[in-house]
Design a protein around this motif. Structure first.
Motif: not given
Length: 379
Positions: A222-225, A230-237, A261-266, A269-276
């Motif tokens: 789970v740590d790796e997933v 998070m790495d996929r969303s870090r630039q947007l953050a 699973l990485v896609t689902a979690l990303a 995270i992407h939505n959380a960043i976008t709507y904050s």
């Protein structure tokens, strides 16, 4: 051997005796099944009905149900030894009277259950009994309706960027003598083309995921997933100056397809960043949920963004549904991200839930079956 008897007469007597003996044997085999009170005459037919995946019932000459299977009871066709759907009982009597088979659709609503659409076939058997076969097509019809809605929505969504690209192309042509206008319109064309590409990609992804269990599954850390998502969303953050952190238990494991699973979690995270709002905070946490029937892993994505109204929370996983359409258009959202999350999680035997309050933020939680991972998988 008979003596003094005409050979032809002897042959005739032999034939008669043979037929008589054969009749006695057949009668002896047949008689217990129909006359012996210790033998159930419907046992064989009951076994055949039990082998059916659809509902089946055998109705006697007095409208009594002589045999039925569990599906017939579950569909609400049979209760005890009676047919309890009046319209179906009328069909049974009509078929018994006319001897002509009938095939119809019966709609019925049962208390505490969704509407049923029974596809029914009723036919008369040679012994006078009536066979009823029924299947609930409501689920299949809902799938068909969902597919039609999806195609209609997809067509509508695809028209928007295609139309925009067409208009912008004309604008570029008309502004050929104005370099600044050409540059401005060209950038808009690129943005619409990117949105179109993302939309098509997500539609294809949904079509591949729909109703399918995860294949090529493996035990995953789970740590790796979480780290890869998070790495996929870090630039947007970083662009939105949003703090992206993680916490909770470590060393947990799940079984599934890593990329899915990485896609689902990303996506979460992407939505959380976008709507904050800018300078907000998004936190990813993991924890173990002990359970007697099997431990589960909960991965939560929490933000302190705009939040979701209660009436919208039950619809946000619908395809193309957007809580804030204007903001979604501004950020290039397609309305498919959460649908993809739901399909992936369900395909892994898990579930995704949401808690939210307008003005306070949201927490999306993915729950999956836990597995043990080797030390080298965690490292």
């Amino acid at each position: 051997m008979l003596t003094g008897v005409n050979p032809a007469l002897a042959a005739l007597i032999g034939v008669v005796l043979g037929v008589f003996v054969g009749y006695l044997i057949a009668w002896r085999i047949w008689r217990p099944a129909v006359e012996d009170p210790g033998i159930d005459p419907y046992a064989e037919r009951r076994r055949l009905l039990d082998a059916l995946t659809c509902g089946g019932a055998l109705v006697g000459t007095m409208d009594n149900v002589a045999a039925s299977n569990d599906a017939a009871v579950d569909f609400g066709m049979v209760r005890g030894d009676r047919i309890v759907i009046p319209a179906l009982l009328d069909l049974v009597r009509e078929v018994r009277r006319t001897g002509e088979d009938v095939a119809v659709n019966l709609d019925q609503t049962r208390a505490g259950r969704s509407e049923q659409r029974l596809s029914v076939r009723v036919l008369r058997l040679p012994d006078g009994d009536v066979l009823v076969i029924a299947d609930d097509r409501a689920a299949a019809l809902r799938v068909e309706a969902s597919a039609r809605d999806f195609m209609a929505n997809a067509t509508h969504e695809l028209k928007t960027p295609v139309g925009a690209i067409s208009l912008l192309s004309e604008a570029i042509e008309q502004a050929a003598d104005d370099p600044d206008a050409v540059l401005r319109f060209s950038r808009k064309v690129q943005a619409e083309a990117q949105r179109l590409s993302q939309l098509v990609s997500q539609i294809v992804q949904l079509s591949r995921l729909q109703g399918r269990a995860a294949s090529n599954a493996e035990n995953l850390s789970v740590d790796e997933v979480v780290s890869q998502a998070m790495d996929r969303s870090r630039q947007l953050a970083e662009q939105r100056r949003i703090s992206l952190t993680r916490g909770g238990a470590q060393g947990l494991g799940v079984r599934g397809e890593r990329e899915q699973l990485v896609t689902a979690l990303a996506n979460l995270i992407h939505n959380a960043i976008t709507y904050s709002d800018e300078k907000a905070r998004v936190v990813v946490t993991t924890r173990m949920i002990p359970d007697a029937s099997g431990d589960r892993i909960a991965i939560s994505v929490t933000d302190n963004g705009i939040g979701i109204a209660t009436e919208d929370t039950h619809r946000i996983f619908e395809r193309f549904y957007r809580v804030d359409y204007a903001r979604s258009r501004q950020t290039g959202g397609t309305g498919l991200g959460l649908s993809i999350v739901a399909e992936i999680v369900e395909g892994h035997g898990g579930e995704v839930t949401v808690w939210s309050k307008v003005g306070s933020g949201s927490t999306f939680t993915v729950t999956l079956p836990a597995v043990q991972v080797q030390e080298e998988e965690v490292a």
